[in-house]
Design an enzyme around this catalytic site. Structure first.
Site, PDB file in Angstrom:
ATOM      1  N   SER A   1       8.592 -11.019   3.406  1.00  0.00           N
ATOM      2  CA  SER A   1       8.384 -11.642   1.950  1.00  0.00           C
ATOM      3  C   SER A   1       8.181 -10.687   0.836  1.00  0.00           C
ATOM      4  CB  SER A   1       7.288 -12.616   2.130  1.00  0.00           C
ATOM      5  OG  SER A   1       6.006 -11.695   2.034  1.00  0.00           O
TER       6      SER A   1
ATOM      7  N   SER B   1       0.514   0.965  -5.484  1.00  0.00           N
ATOM      8  CA  SER B   1       0.018  -0.166  -6.681  1.00  0.00           C
ATOM      9  C   SER B   1      -0.608   0.676  -7.645  1.00  0.00           C
ATOM     10  CB  SER B   1      -0.980  -0.848  -5.972  1.00  0.00           C
ATOM     11  OG  SER B   1      -1.718  -1.487  -6.870  1.00  0.00           O
TER      12      SER B   1
ATOM     13  N   TYR C   1      -8.123  -1.954  -1.426  1.00  0.00           N
ATOM     14  CA  TYR C   1      -6.533  -1.820  -1.630  1.00  0.00           C
ATOM     15  C   TYR C   1      -6.229  -0.443  -2.401  1.00  0.00           C
ATOM     16  CZ  TYR C   1      -1.817  -3.758  -2.397  1.00  0.00           C
ATOM     17  OH  TYR C   1      -0.456  -3.680  -2.428  1.00  0.00           O
TER      18      TYR C   1
ATOM     19  N   LYS D   1      -4.019   3.069  -1.801  1.00  0.00           N
ATOM     20  CA  LYS D   1      -3.207   3.478  -2.283  1.00  0.00           C
ATOM     21  C   LYS D   1      -3.235   4.851  -2.988  1.00  0.00           C
ATOM     22  CE  LYS D   1      -0.803  -0.127  -1.427  1.00  0.00           C
ATOM     23  NZ  LYS D   1       0.506  -0.308  -0.564  1.00  0.00           N
TER      24      LYS D   1
ATOM     25  N   THR E   1       4.377 -11.696  -6.392  1.00  0.00           N
ATOM     26  CA  THR E   1       4.722 -11.739  -4.941  1.00  0.00           C
ATOM     27  C   THR E   1       3.852 -12.770  -4.334  1.00  0.00           C
ATOM     28  OG1 THR E   1       3.179  -9.836  -4.433  1.00  0.00           O
ATOM     29  CG2 THR E   1       5.778  -9.374  -4.793  1.00  0.00           C
TER      30      THR E   1
END
Length: 318
Positions: free
Chosen positions: A57, A177, A203, A207, A238
């Site tokens: 995806s 990100s 997150y 990153k 997304t």
């Protein structure tokens, strides 16, 4: 020279003002500047084999399609084989599916063993698989899941696949990100065991770790003639963004990039000739600062300490 200098100044201004640069506005402006690099030539990846993790995806799906369109045989490294079959049916070229959970280091080892036994020589790996758990979640090995999926799994998989990558001018791309700009390297708490857990923070910490380990990984894999890049896709619409950051998605929705725009620089890094210089953070086909005004940048000692933790956690020789 004057138009190019003006173009670079505009590019930098877009980057520093964040919202225009990270959104589809920045992508649309930059691709019409004279500093925009040429597209990879049609068929440039004919006969090449490229691994894409998290290819079912979003950015991973878009990356797989773009690479396939350039002629690559795409190896879909995914958790769900049924979803991979749906993606494979849409690709213009050949593909192979390998089942692997990047957050589970035992699964990574099993996948690498299968690729070493039955897979072809590899020309690139795109580490796109990602997750943002709503609560603190541990991998089967006891590590915070974001760090395991974004750092430990990719390092281990690449390390194990070195025999397939060596001597082919291979390329390894880690998809990062923009959130990493807001976080420092979590040297003192890599598994996020202290304080109140915040998914976006976890997150972004993982990153930031990807970015700060670039010099270490570049040196580690250089003897195999591998160039390593970290790629920032900008703000892209997304399924992951919609599910994990619904407020951000609602506020920024009109200016978010689509998945193809977000994946563009990954595809360019894999297909550009000659091979771009490794070791940088890239967005919109150009190297970008890893920190602004020195904020949240890591020292060499902090990188080495973090690398020691990653190596120990992943089970590789530091």
């Amino acid at each position: 020279m004057a138009p190019r200098l003006l173009a670079k100044a505009l590019d930098t201004a877009l980057d520093r003002t964040v919202v225009p640069g990270f959104s589809k506005i920045g992508y649309a402006v930059r691709r019409h500047l004279p500093t925009w690099p040429a597209d990879p030539a049609p068929g440039v990846l004919d006969g090449k084999h490229v691994v894409v993790t998290g290819a079912t995806s979003g950015l991973g799906e878009a990356t797989a399609y773009q690479l396939s369109r350039l002629g690559a045989h795409v190896h879909l490294v995914v958790r769900n084989a049924e979803k991979a079959a749906r993606i494979a049916a849409t690709l213009p070229g050949p593909s192979t599916t390998w089942v692997c959970d990047l957050g589970d280091l035992d699964s990574v080892r099993e996948c690498a063993a299968a690729l070493l036994a039955d897979g072809p020589p590899l020309d690139a790996i795109v580490h796109n698989a990602g997750a943002m758990p709503a609560t603190r979640t541990e991998s089967p090995q006891g590590h915070e899941l974001s760090m395991s999926i974004h750092v430990l799994g990719p390092v281990l998989l690449t390390d194990l696949l070195l025999p397939k990558l060596a001597g082919r001018e291979a390329r390894v791309v880690l998809v990062t990100s923009g959130g990493m700009y807001a976080q420092a390297l979590p040297v003192e708490d890599p598994d996020y065991e202290r304080g109140e857990y915040a998914p976006p923070t976890a997150y972004a910490r993982s990153k930031r770790t990807q970015v700060e380990l670039l010099p270490v990984l570049g040196e580690r894999w250089a003897p195999a003639d591998i160039a390593v890049y970290v790629m920032h896709p900008g703000w892209a619409a997304t399924p992951g963004v919609t599910e994990s950051l619904p407020t951000f998605d609602k506020l920024m929705g009109p200016i978010l990039r689509d998945a193809d725009q977000g994946a563009d620089t990954t595809t360019w890094l894999v297909g550009a000739q000659p091979r771009p210089r490794g070791g940088g953070l890239w967005m919109d086909r150009a190297e970008r600062p890893t920190a602004y005004f020195g904020r949240n940048g890591a020292t060499s000692d902090e990188r080495q300490r973090m690398w020691q933790w990653v190596a120990d956690a992943a089970g590789v020789t530091p």
